[in-house]
Design an enzyme around this catalytic site. Structure first.
Site, short mmCIF file in Angstrom:
data_model
loop_
_atom_site.label_atom_id
_atom_site.label_comp_id
_atom_site.label_asym_id
_atom_site.label_seq_id
_atom_site.Cartn_x
_atom_site.Cartn_y
_atom_site.Cartn_z
N LYS A 129 -2.31 12.16 -2.58
CA LYS A 129 -1.31 12.54 -1.58
C LYS A 129 -0.06 13.05 -2.30
O LYS A 129 -0.13 14.09 -2.95
CB LYS A 129 -1.02 11.35 -0.66
CG LYS A 129 -2.26 10.89 0.13
CD LYS A 129 -1.92 9.77 1.09
CE LYS A 129 -3.11 9.35 1.94
NZ LYS A 129 -4.11 8.55 1.20
N ASP A 188 0.88 -1.17 0.00
CA ASP A 188 0.00 0.00 0.00
C ASP A 188 0.92 1.22 0.00
O ASP A 188 1.44 1.62 1.04
CB ASP A 188 -0.90 -0.02 1.23
CG ASP A 188 -1.83 1.19 1.30
OD1 ASP A 188 -1.66 2.12 0.50
OD2 ASP A 188 -2.73 1.21 2.16
N ARG A 225 -8.94 12.73 -5.58
CA ARG A 225 -9.22 11.77 -4.51
C ARG A 225 -9.78 10.50 -5.12
O ARG A 225 -10.97 10.42 -5.46
CB ARG A 225 -10.20 12.38 -3.49
CG ARG A 225 -9.55 13.49 -2.69
CD ARG A 225 -10.39 13.96 -1.52
NE ARG A 225 -9.56 14.83 -0.68
CZ ARG A 225 -8.79 14.40 0.31
NH1 ARG A 225 -8.75 13.12 0.60
NH2 ARG A 225 -8.06 15.24 1.01
#
Length: 518
Positions: free
Chosen positions: A294, A265, A300
């Site tokens: 990020k 991840d 998003r």
């Protein structure tokens, strides 16, 4: 019907439309508006005042006209972002091209299924966009299409992780991830002695691995020992608040020793990976998930990469192939999601294109430089940093050495317009009452801050935390009393407002990407 007849019909229709348009535009009493669109010599008239289900003012008006109450709140948020120092490690300021995708007509289309396998018609251009997003996602990480597949439909990182578990790990199958108090993520299987907090611990059996409480570094030997006993189906190499690069080769060895799938991840560090500045999980992992908002600085959304091709060769010389593609794709849809967010997928496509540009590499290089300067600056002022430094974009500050809790440090910084989040540090007993704060540099770096600017930021943080110490001497250890002093003590309020004004003046000197007012 002959072509001559068709042309005559077309001319008559055009004449009638032009005549009607002239009547509308010449009638001041009706106060009607008409727009003529020239598209292959076809004239289209829109009567803005004719009766309809929704008035044109609602359908084609601007938000600031149709809903000024809401727009005023959005403007306030824009001003907050422009005036404050955004240091939440999982946040960033995305680009105008990404924002333009997110507010495009792509939002209107339903497209359940995969490209060229949709459950709705009218998806020929949606297919092109999703295929482009897939291709660019592979290109951003220098992956070959014959070795890796990618699903760009997950709504965010948490659904992406859950889709992998759903597709590749049977119900109540075993997973291992870094414990949340040690820097892991909720979706890596977090639970407490009294409650299963994350859905991943409800539907799958999870066993956390830990960091060494003295060094703050992942205890790989203990992980290997625990994995031999637990026999996980899947091991997660991933973090949410851990400031060192992961040893993916060691993870691979442990996974192979136990016949486990290795999933990375990389949500937090995906931008750094794309820039080639830290070790890549793609070298050894079977599956890689990420968010795109990020360090990657996109929308998003979430992405799942999965291996394809030959997985191994058995004793008979037979090739064993990876079977992840259909399992992952079917877990995303129809297993867990409905129609994909096509506007977000388009935004992924343009963000991945940006990730291949030289400017992006320089940006990520500066993110790390800024994080390391932030770390050294705080350490020089006596603050303890978990693991003793950082290799990536974030710093975990242990506030116990300053006599503060994470909640009080977060609160005083927020009051002074520095956004961060309270966070557990190694040795913490409760995620609800953490002893640290997490600080990140992606958003500040996007705004153009460099090392000397970070020195100024460190000074602001130090002043705010010293102010928190002063408040604590008055309030005592309880957060409720701390907040009461902040509100009621005139001298303290004046000091907070003075520091806040300095910080906001400084912050506004740096540009913020996006639209000017919202």
């Amino acid at each position: 019907m002959s072509n001559n007849v068709l042309r005559a019909c077309f001319r008559d229709i055009t004449r009638r439309i032009n005549s009607h348009t002239s009547q509308i535009l010449s009638n001041p009493v009706q106060k009607l508006q008409a727009i003529i669109h020239h598209n292959n010599k076809i004239f289209v008239v829109r009567n803005f005042n004719t009766t309809s289900i929704m008035s044109n003012k609602v359908l084609n008006g601007n938000l600031w006209d149709t809903d000024p109450e809401l727009f005023d709140i959005i403007k306030k948020e824009k001003q907050r972002q422009a005036s404050g120092l955004e240091m939440i490690a999982s946040e960033n300021f995305t680009s105008v091209p990404v924002l333009q995708c997110l507010s495009s007509c792509l939002h209107n289309k339903y497209s359940e299924g995969m490209p060229n396998q949709r459950y709705y018609g009218g998806n020929e251009f949606i297919d092109e966009i999703e295929i482009l997003a897939q291709q660019r996602s592979l290109e951003a990480y220098k992956l070959k299409a014959e070795d890796w597949g990618v699903n760009v439909q997950p709504y965010s990182g948490s659904p992406a992780n859950f889709a992998v578990y759903t597709g590749l790990v049977e119900p109540h199958g075993r997973i291992m991830g870094l414990d949340l108090p040690d820097g892991g993520h909720l979706t890596h299987g977090f639970f407490t002695a009294t409650k299963k907090i994350s859905a991943t611990s409800i539907f799958f059996e999870s066993m956390p691995y830990k960091v060494d409480p003295k060094t703050g570094l992942i205890d790989y030997d203990k992980l290997a020992e625990t994995a031999k006993l637990f026999k996980p189906r899947l091991i997660i190499a991933g973090i949410s608040c851990y400031s060192r690069c992961l040893d993916y080769k060691r993870f691979r060895q442990i996974a192979d020793d136990n016949g486990a799938i290795l999933m990375a991840d990389m949500a937090h560090v995906s931008g750094l990976v794309a820039a080639g500045l830290i070790p890549s999980p793609f070298d050894v992992c079977d599956v890689v998930t990420t968010t795109t908002h990020k360090t990657l600085r996109g929308p998003r959304a979430g992405v799942i990469f999965y291996r394809k091709g030959v997985r191994s060769v058995n004793a008979k010389g037979e090739k064993i192939m990876y079977d992840f593609e259909s399992k992952v794709n079917q877990a995303v849809f129809p297993g867990l999601q409905g129609g994909p967010h096509n506007h977000a997928i388009a935004a992924i496509a343009t963000a991945m294109k940006q990730a291949t540009m030289p400017e992006f590499v320089e940006y990520q290089r500066q993110v790390i430089k800024n994080a390391q300067r932030l770390c050294s600056g705080l350490m020089s002022r006596g603050y303890d940093i978990a693991t003793g430094g950082t290799d990536v974009h974030l710093v975990l500050v242990d506030m116990r050495s300053a006599g503060l809790s994470g909640a009080r440090a977060e609160r005083i910084l927020e009051l002074c317009s520095v956004a961060c989040n309270k966070n557990t540090v190694p040795g913490d007993k409760s995620a609800l009452n953490p002893s640290g704060i997490r600080l990140g540099t992606p958003a500040l770096t996007t705004r153009g801050l460099k090392e000397t600017d970070i020195d100024r930021v460190v000074d602001y943080i130090d002043k705010a935390l010293k102010l928190a110490q002063e408040i604590t001497k008055i309030s005592g250890p309880k957060l409720v009393d701390f907040n009461k002093v902040v509100v009621e003590n005139a001298d303290i309020k004046a000091k907070i407002n003075s520091l806040k004004e300095d910080i906001e003046t400084y912050s506004r000197s740096f540009p913020l990407p996006g639209y000017e007012t919202y």
